[in-house]
Write a protein that holds these residues in place. Structure first.
Motif, short mmCIF file in Angstrom:
data_model
loop_
_atom_site.label_atom_id
_atom_site.label_comp_id
_atom_site.label_asym_id
_atom_site.label_seq_id
_atom_site.Cartn_x
_atom_site.Cartn_y
_atom_site.Cartn_z
N MET A 1 0.85 -1.18 0.00
CA MET A 1 0.00 0.00 0.00
C MET A 1 0.89 1.24 0.00
O MET A 1 1.76 1.36 0.85
N THR A 2 0.68 2.10 -0.93
CA THR A 2 1.45 3.34 -1.00
C THR A 2 0.91 4.34 0.04
O THR A 2 -0.18 4.14 0.60
N ARG A 3 1.65 5.39 0.26
CA ARG A 3 1.20 6.42 1.19
C ARG A 3 -0.11 7.04 0.70
O ARG A 3 -1.00 7.31 1.50
N GLU A 4 -0.23 7.26 -0.58
CA GLU A 4 -1.45 7.85 -1.12
C GLU A 4 -2.64 6.91 -0.89
O GLU A 4 -3.73 7.36 -0.52
N GLU A 5 -2.45 5.63 -1.13
CA GLU A 5 -3.52 4.65 -0.88
C GLU A 5 -3.85 4.57 0.60
O GLU A 5 -5.02 4.48 0.98
N PHE A 6 -2.81 4.64 1.45
CA PHE A 6 -3.00 4.64 2.90
C PHE A 6 -3.85 5.84 3.32
O PHE A 6 -4.83 5.70 4.05
N LEU A 64 6.30 -11.86 12.28
CA LEU A 64 6.33 -11.91 10.82
C LEU A 64 7.52 -11.14 10.26
O LEU A 64 7.94 -10.13 10.82
N ASP A 65 8.04 -11.63 9.15
CA ASP A 65 9.14 -10.96 8.47
C ASP A 65 8.68 -9.61 7.94
O ASP A 65 7.61 -9.50 7.34
N GLY A 66 9.46 -8.58 8.20
CA GLY A 66 9.14 -7.25 7.69
C GLY A 66 8.27 -6.41 8.61
O GLY A 66 7.88 -5.30 8.25
N ILE A 67 7.96 -6.94 9.80
CA ILE A 67 7.16 -6.18 10.77
C ILE A 67 7.92 -6.15 12.09
O ILE A 67 8.37 -7.19 12.58
N ILE A 68 8.06 -4.96 12.66
CA ILE A 68 8.79 -4.79 13.91
C ILE A 68 7.94 -4.00 14.91
O ILE A 68 6.98 -3.33 14.52
N PRO A 69 8.29 -4.07 16.20
CA PRO A 69 7.65 -3.16 17.15
C PRO A 69 7.94 -1.72 16.72
O PRO A 69 9.08 -1.39 16.36
N ALA A 70 6.94 -0.89 16.70
CA ALA A 70 7.11 0.49 16.22
C ALA A 70 8.02 1.28 17.16
O ALA A 70 7.80 1.28 18.37
N GLU A 82 8.10 -2.63 7.78
CA GLU A 82 9.40 -2.20 7.26
C GLU A 82 9.39 -2.00 5.76
O GLU A 82 10.23 -1.29 5.23
N HIS A 83 8.47 -2.66 5.07
CA HIS A 83 8.33 -2.49 3.63
C HIS A 83 6.89 -2.78 3.23
O HIS A 83 6.13 -3.41 3.98
N GLN A 84 6.50 -2.33 2.06
CA GLN A 84 5.10 -2.41 1.62
C GLN A 84 4.61 -3.83 1.44
O GLN A 84 3.42 -4.10 1.51
N GLU A 85 5.52 -4.78 1.24
CA GLU A 85 5.12 -6.15 1.00
C GLU A 85 4.95 -6.96 2.30
O GLU A 85 4.62 -8.14 2.25
#
Length: 118
Positions: A1-6, A64-70, A82-85
């Protein structure tokens, strides 16, 4: 999801407001309380999306891969992609809806009524 879509998706949720702060981050609020953020980091070509989640979702998502505590918000059970995917758009949208609902539930009854959030 892009920032615009978000931004477009968050704008469709009930009683939301948007401010740009913290170095061009798109900060989404309901009743003055933040439920989701899209921050621009690094080269500025991508956004990192962060959102509030339930205790259980926090535990699952952080594995999950690509997700961290904020950063700065992990103690309040926020995660950062960490990334759109890291999540597909449909799943991300469901978590953003959940974040909106969690924050809405923390508002006073009076404020929820004023905002039409019964």
């Amino acid at each position: 999801m892009t920032r615009e879509e978000f931004d477009q998706f968050c704008s469709g949720l009930k009683a939301t407001t948007n401010v740009i702060q913290w170095g061009n981050s798109s900060v989404w609020k309901v009743g003055g309380k933040i439920f989701a953020i899209a921050s621009v980091w690094g080269d500025g070509n991508h956004s990192k999306i962060s959102f509030k989640c339930s205790n259980l979702s926090y535990q699952i998502l952080c594995e999950l891969d690509g997700i961290i505590p904020a950063p700065y918000l992990a103690r309040a059970k926020w995660v950062q992609l960490e990334h759109q995917e890291a999540l597909d758009d449909a799943t991300l949208k469901s978590y953003i809806i959940e974040a909106h609902s969690i924050i809405t539930g923390k508002l006073t009854k009076k404020l929820r009524l004023q905002l039409g959030l019964n």
